[in-house]
Design an enzyme around this catalytic site. Structure first.
Site, PDB file in Angstrom:
ATOM      1  N   HIS A   1     -10.226   1.064   1.852  1.00 19.68           N
ATOM      2  CA  HIS A   1      -9.738   2.381   2.286  1.00 19.68           C
ATOM      3  C   HIS A   1     -10.894   3.343   2.556  1.00 19.68           C
ATOM      4  CE1 HIS A   1      -5.378   2.299   2.103  1.00 19.68           C
ATOM      5  NE2 HIS A   1      -5.366   1.789   0.887  1.00 19.68           N
TER       6      HIS A   1
ATOM      7  N   CYS B   1       0.853  -1.184   0.000  1.00 15.26           N
ATOM      8  CA  CYS B   1       0.000   0.000   0.000  1.00 15.26           C
ATOM      9  C   CYS B   1       0.892   1.239   0.000  1.00 15.26           C
ATOM     10  CB  CYS B   1      -0.892  -0.026   1.245  1.00 15.26           C
ATOM     11  SG  CYS B   1      -2.025   1.354   1.358  1.00 15.26           S
TER      12      CYS B   1
ATOM     13  N   HIS C   1      -9.146  -3.874  -2.113  1.00 19.23           N
ATOM     14  CA  HIS C   1      -8.170  -3.153  -1.286  1.00 19.23           C
ATOM     15  C   HIS C   1      -8.525  -1.663  -1.236  1.00 19.23           C
ATOM     16  CE1 HIS C   1      -3.772  -2.304  -0.116  1.00 19.23           C
ATOM     17  NE2 HIS C   1      -4.270  -1.114  -0.391  1.00 19.23           N
ATOM     18  N   GLU C   2      -8.837  -1.089  -2.411  1.00 21.96           N
ATOM     19  CA  GLU C   2      -9.137   0.353  -2.473  1.00 21.96           C
ATOM     20  C   GLU C   2     -10.486   0.670  -1.826  1.00 21.96           C
ATOM     21  OE1 GLU C   2      -6.659   2.089  -3.058  1.00 21.96           O
ATOM     22  OE2 GLU C   2      -5.460   0.553  -4.055  1.00 21.96           O
TER      23      GLU C   2
HETATM   24 CO    CO Z   1      -3.745   0.913  -0.011  1.00 21.28          CO
END
Ligand code: CO
Length: 184
Positions: A145, A99, A141-142
């Site tokens: 966030h 990341c 993953h995004e």
């Molecule tokens: Co990330």
């Protein structure tokens, strides 16, 4: 369109903005499209395959990805997703993740291998697409966030112990809840 994209500062592990739940984008206007351009430019600056708005300190549900970048580093195929929602997921895959907000730390994360994601694009058009494998992993993953979740949260206790000291090192630079990566 005439404006050159700006490179935005990256917020690093320890920064409280990375732990907030982001707000939905209500109106896709010129400001949002310029911000998306900046986010894309910043993703490429750090050789990323994805970047989410909170990583540059913006508490909005916007992500950019470029899943082809890994196999084709010279070509740029960015995709902007506004208000993305993972509607369905199935299967299982393990991928080594990193990341931009957690520099120099990598670990294997298990996630669903197939997803259906809906989102709005920069022209205010709605999409619903199915993704598998690497692109599905990046989008998950995004999207994490946007809910204040980092890939390190998915690790087993043992795996997290292994990187604990490195995370503490990163966190040490936080001042008043802010931890911004310095230009190299
Ligand atoms: Co990330």
């Amino acid at each position: 369109m005439s404006r050159k994209p700006k490179l935005l500062p990256i917020h690093i592990y320890g920064d409280k903005v990375l732990r907030l739940k982001c707000e939905e984008v209500q109106v896709i206007d010129e400001n949002i499209s310029q911000f998306a351009e900046d986010l894309i430019a910043t993703m490429y600056q750090w050789d990323g395959v994805g970047l989410a708005a909170p990583q540059v300190g913006v508490n909005k549900r916007i992500i950019v990805i470029d899943a082809e970048r890994k196999d084709n580093p010279k070509k740029q195929s960015p995709l902007v997703m506004i208000n993305p929602i993972i509607e369905e997921s199935s299967g299982e895959t393990e991928t080594e993740e990193g990341c931009i907000s957690i520099p120099d730390i990598y670990a294997k994360v298990v996630r669903p291998s197939n997803i259906t994601v809906s989102y709005t694009d920069i022209k205010n058009e709605q999409h619903r697409i199915k993704l598998s494998g690497y692109p599905a992993v990046i989008v998950q993953h995004e999207c994490d966030h946007l809910d204040g979740i980092l890939f390190t949260d998915h690790l087993s206790t043992i795996a997290r112990l292994k990187i604990r000291n490195k995370l503490k090192e990163l966190q040490k630079n936080t001042v008043d809840g802010v931890n911004i990566r310095c230009e190299e």
